[in-house]
Design an enzyme around this catalytic site. Structure first.
Site, PDB file in Angstrom:
ATOM      1  N   GLY A 192      40.358  28.031  33.673  1.00 20.43           N
ATOM      2  CA  GLY A 192      39.130  28.702  34.957  1.00 20.43           C
ATOM      3  C   GLY A 192      39.694  29.545  36.338  1.00 20.43           C
ATOM      4  O   GLY A 192      38.698  30.319  37.000  1.00 20.43           O
ATOM      5  N   GLU A 243      37.531  60.813  35.105  1.00 23.91           N
ATOM      6  CA  GLU A 243      37.853  61.491  33.896  1.00 23.91           C
ATOM      7  C   GLU A 243      37.401  61.423  32.337  1.00 23.91           C
ATOM      8  O   GLU A 243      38.413  61.711  32.165  1.00 23.91           O
ATOM      9  CB  GLU A 243      39.223  61.099  34.105  1.00 23.91           C
ATOM     10  N   TRP A 261      29.418  59.751  42.300  1.00 24.75           N
ATOM     11  CA  TRP A 261      30.617  59.393  42.109  1.00 24.75           C
ATOM     12  C   TRP A 261      31.661  59.808  42.902  1.00 24.75           C
ATOM     13  O   TRP A 261      32.499  59.388  42.192  1.00 24.75           O
ATOM     14  CB  TRP A 261      30.818  58.970  41.011  1.00 24.75           C
ATOM     15  N   ILE A 262      31.950  59.940  43.928  1.00 20.73           N
ATOM     16  CA  ILE A 262      33.078  61.503  44.273  1.00 20.73           C
ATOM     17  C   ILE A 262      34.079  60.279  44.931  1.00 20.73           C
ATOM     18  O   ILE A 262      33.449  59.375  46.192  1.00 20.73           O
ATOM     19  CB  ILE A 262      32.479  62.256  45.457  1.00 20.73           C
ATOM     20  N   PRO A 287      24.184  64.311  39.965  1.00 23.33           N
ATOM     21  CA  PRO A 287      23.364  62.859  39.046  1.00 23.33           C
ATOM     22  C   PRO A 287      22.777  63.940  37.749  1.00 23.33           C
ATOM     23  O   PRO A 287      22.728  62.896  36.363  1.00 23.33           O
ATOM     24  CB  PRO A 287      21.797  63.592  40.172  1.00 23.33           C
TER      25      PRO A 287
HETATM   26  C1  LIG Z   1      33.987  54.453  40.585  1.00 21.34           C
HETATM   27  C2  LIG Z   1      33.790  55.997  39.909  1.00 21.34           C
HETATM   28  C3  LIG Z   1      34.180  57.008  40.603  1.00 21.34           C
HETATM   29  C4  LIG Z   1      34.169  58.124  39.912  1.00 21.34           C
HETATM   30  N1  LIG Z   1      35.084  59.519  40.990  1.00 21.34           N
HETATM   31  C5  LIG Z   1      34.636  60.540  40.230  1.00 21.34           C
HETATM   32  C6  LIG Z   1      35.653  61.403  40.938  1.00 21.34           C
HETATM   33  O1  LIG Z   1      36.185  61.348  42.028  1.00 21.34           O
HETATM   34  N2  LIG Z   1      35.276  63.112  41.089  1.00 21.34           N
HETATM   35  C7  LIG Z   1      33.925  63.482  39.762  1.00 21.34           C
HETATM   36  O2  LIG Z   1      33.667  64.611  39.740  1.00 21.34           O
HETATM   37  N3  LIG Z   1      33.135  62.464  39.317  1.00 21.34           N
HETATM   38  C8  LIG Z   1      33.620  61.143  39.553  1.00 21.34           C
HETATM   39  N4  LIG Z   1      33.388  60.301  38.298  1.00 21.34           N
HETATM   40  C9  LIG Z   1      32.680  60.288  37.206  1.00 21.34           C
HETATM   41  C10 LIG Z   1      32.988  59.757  36.221  1.00 21.34           C
HETATM   42  O3  LIG Z   1      33.798  60.701  35.681  1.00 21.34           O
HETATM   43  C11 LIG Z   1      32.158  59.869  35.064  1.00 21.34           C
HETATM   44  O4  LIG Z   1      30.869  58.751  35.220  1.00 21.34           O
HETATM   45  C12 LIG Z   1      31.765  60.307  33.677  1.00 21.34           C
HETATM   46  O5  LIG Z   1      32.737  61.010  33.169  1.00 21.34           O
HETATM   47  C13 LIG Z   1      31.057  59.955  32.802  1.00 21.34           C
HETATM   48  O6  LIG Z   1      29.529  60.298  32.715  1.00 21.34           O
HETATM   49  P1  LIG Z   1      28.542  60.336  33.495  1.00 21.34           P
HETATM   50  O7  LIG Z   1      28.191  59.174  33.947  1.00 21.34           O
HETATM   51  O8  LIG Z   1      27.125  61.405  33.730  1.00 21.34           O
HETATM   52  O9  LIG Z   1      27.887  59.783  32.027  1.00 21.34           O
HETATM   53  P2  LIG Z   1      26.889  60.707  31.147  1.00 21.34           P
HETATM   54  O10 LIG Z   1      28.039  61.413  30.552  1.00 21.34           O
HETATM   55  O11 LIG Z   1      25.858  60.207  31.114  1.00 21.34           O
HETATM   56  O12 LIG Z   1      27.067  59.543  29.748  1.00 21.34           O
HETATM   57  C14 LIG Z   1      26.228  58.354  29.525  1.00 21.34           C
HETATM   58  C15 LIG Z   1      27.149  57.452  27.937  1.00 21.34           C
HETATM   59  O13 LIG Z   1      26.460  58.757  26.625  1.00 21.34           O
HETATM   60  C16 LIG Z   1      27.449  58.584  25.899  1.00 21.34           C
HETATM   61  N5  LIG Z   1      28.246  60.503  25.863  1.00 21.34           N
HETATM   62  C17 LIG Z   1      27.715  61.240  27.047  1.00 21.34           C
HETATM   63  N6  LIG Z   1      28.334  62.386  26.097  1.00 21.34           N
HETATM   64  C18 LIG Z   1      28.167  61.857  24.617  1.00 21.34           C
HETATM   65  C19 LIG Z   1      28.464  62.831  23.257  1.00 21.34           C
HETATM   66  N7  LIG Z   1      28.951  63.971  23.784  1.00 21.34           N
HETATM   67  N8  LIG Z   1      29.295  62.021  22.661  1.00 21.34           N
HETATM   68  C20 LIG Z   1      29.685  60.012  22.304  1.00 21.34           C
HETATM   69  N9  LIG Z   1      28.704  59.712  23.941  1.00 21.34           N
HETATM   70  C21 LIG Z   1      28.743  60.359  24.701  1.00 21.34           C
HETATM   71  C22 LIG Z   1      29.202  58.389  27.379  1.00 21.34           C
HETATM   72  O14 LIG Z   1      30.244  57.924  26.752  1.00 21.34           O
HETATM   73  C23 LIG Z   1      28.361  57.343  27.838  1.00 21.34           C
HETATM   74  O15 LIG Z   1      28.297  56.158  27.236  1.00 21.34           O
HETATM   75  C24 LIG Z   1      33.281  58.586  38.790  1.00 21.34           C
HETATM   76  C25 LIG Z   1      32.599  57.534  38.879  1.00 21.34           C
HETATM   77  C26 LIG Z   1      32.697  56.135  38.859  1.00 21.34           C
HETATM   78  C27 LIG Z   1      31.995  55.233  38.290  1.00 21.34           C
END
Ligand SMILES: Cc1cc2nc3c(=O)[nH]c(=O)nc-3n(C[C@H](O)[C@H](O)[C@H](O)COP(=O)(O)OP(=O)(O)OC[C@H]3O[C@@H](n4cnc5c(N)ncnc54)[C@H](O)[C@@H]3O)c2cc1C
Length: 379
Positions: A334, A357, A153-154, A125
């Site tokens: 459309g 990823e 988000w697993i 989270p």
């Molecule tokens: C449908 C779905 C399936 C998924 N499946 C899996 C799974 O099977 N296993 C798993 O472990 N995870 C999974 N994920 C998680 C996914 O890998 C993460 O959502 C992703 O890595 C982004 O992390 P966050 O959502 O915490 O975004 P955040 O890291 O909070 O990012 C928010 C924003 O800040 C930007 N940001 C963050 N850090 C930086 C930086 N250093 N420089 C510039 N910009 C930055 C990002 O680009 C983004 O725009 C899944 C997500 C979704 C939505």
């Protein structure tokens, strides 16, 4: 596989399977938010799950190029099915690669049959991009490990048999564990309602005093981050393949529709503005395919540049998927905006490839780091 014709023959076999056994269910997986069970059963026809495992546990030991071709062809007709297979591999391959002999026999040997589903649990989270900041912990208690924490988000959650989980085992050390669906203390959050890849279940995975036997530690204690860093290079290429497949599928739909749709007394495919869009889409896809196969081959050959090439492939192919699906939808007029045609599903599915990823911003950081390092070396 050794030569070009062997890969092309393999591609046609996968394409046939995708079109005959996966495509007919793709719209229903999306509409009913239902796990792609028919696709999983169909994968057995070509032993696709076993493709990524080593031969000494019954796997096919297919290289990354062959794996990419599979996910590309599945992505072309159904992104959900492509993702499901990709995450089964992402969850199980670290066990195959780094796990002890007994753990590989327990988990991978049955998985080669193609019925075992797996998840990879990294994100929490508090964040996904800052992987090292994760908070889920494992403590050794006698011969067992006890896990506490929450993953977010697993993919495949609630349907998986095995969960490969990255947790903290020390202030500065992370380790990887294999958790089984029946282990005590494992539960799930609500299923997320997503924009796309709707057939793929996504949920929180929660560990509350989750007790697992000692041999479920994957590889060495404290090496989890190194294992996952290496794995992410590979899985980024796989997501690039999924994205490229979505882009190719969108182009195929655009070609079909513009050939059939008439306006002003002729097929819209005769209009120059439409032909220009098609040319741009085809060029982007061809460029994406080159970088994807280059990155896959770099991993197969163990090249030092593999990590940044994988990030380039993920960045370029996912941006291509998004741009191509938007353009292909526009060419449908459309009709593109309703679910009678697959293009609106493809556009919704494409978006996630820019996020999971590792978001594309993180890919850019990885690429830039490598580019600067090379420039310094050369100076
Ligand atoms: C449908 C779905 C399936 C998924 N499946 C899996 C799974 O099977 N296993 C798993 O472990 N995870 C999974 N994920 C998680 C996914 O890998 C993460 O959502 C992703 O890595 C982004 O992390 P966050 O959502 O915490 O975004 P955040 O890291 O909070 O990012 C928010 C924003 O800040 C930007 N940001 C963050 N850090 C930086 C930086 N250093 N420089 C510039 N910009 C930055 C990002 O680009 C983004 O725009 C899944 C997500 C979704 C939505």
């Amino acid at each position: 596989m050794s030569d070009h014709s062997a890969y092309e023959e393999f591609r046609s076999n996968v394409r046939r399977l995708a079109e005959q056994k996966v495509l007919p269910h793709a719209a229903a997986y999306d509409r009913d938010m239902r796990f792609p069970e028919e696709s999983l059963a169909a994968f057995k026809g070509l032993d696709l799950v076993a493709l990524a495992f080593r031969e000494n546990v019954g796997g096919q030991e297919g290289d990354v190029l062959a794996q990419s071709i599979v996910l590309e062809e599945l992505g072309r007709v159904c992104a959900t099915s492509s993702l499901t297979l990709m995450v089964i591999w992402a969850g199980l391959v670290p066990i195959d690669k780094y796990g002890s002999e007994p753990l590989r026999e327990e988990v991978i040997r049955p998985a080669v049959e193609g019925d075992v589903v797996a998840s990879i649990c990294l994100t929490e989270p508090a964040g996904g991009s800052d992987l090292f900041g994760l908070k889920t912990r494992a403590e050794r208690r006698g011969d067992e490990w006890v896990l506490n924490g929450q993953k977010r988000w697993i993919t495949n959650a609630t349907r998986s048999d095995w969960y490969t989980v990255l947790v903290r085992t020390g202030e500065k050390s992370l380790s990887l564990f294999a958790v089984h669906k029946d282990d005590p203390g494992l539960s799930f959050g609500r299923r997320e309602e997503k924009m796309g890849i709707k057939g793929s279940p996504t949920a929180d995975v929660v560990f509350e005093d989750c007790c697992i036997p000692g041999h479920r530690l994957i590889g060495e204690e404290g090496k989890g981050y190194a294992y996952i860093s290496e794995s992410l290079t590979w899985t980024r290429v796989l997501i690039a393949a999924q994205a490229l497949g979505i882009a190719q599928g969108a182009l195929d739909q655009a070609l079909k529709y513009t050939g059939e749709r008439h306006q002003f007394g002729e097929p819209i495919s005769r209009f120059q503005m439409i032909r220009g869009k098609i040319a741009d889409m085809a060029t982007q896809i061809e460029a994406g395919r080159s970088i994807l196969y280059r990155a896959a081959s770099a991993i197969d050959a163990g090249e030092a540049d593999a990590r940044s090439l994988a990030s380039m492939a993920k960045l370029f192919c996912s941006d291509t998927a998004m741009a191509t699906t938007i353009d292909a939808l526009q060419l449908h007029g459309g009709s593109g905006y309703v679910s009678d045609f697959p293009i609106e599903r493809m556009m919704r599915d494409a978006k996630i490839t820019q996020i999971y990823e590792g978001v594309n911003e993180i890919q850019r950081l990885i690429i830039a780091k490598q580019v600067y390092a090379k420039a310094e070396q050369a100076a």
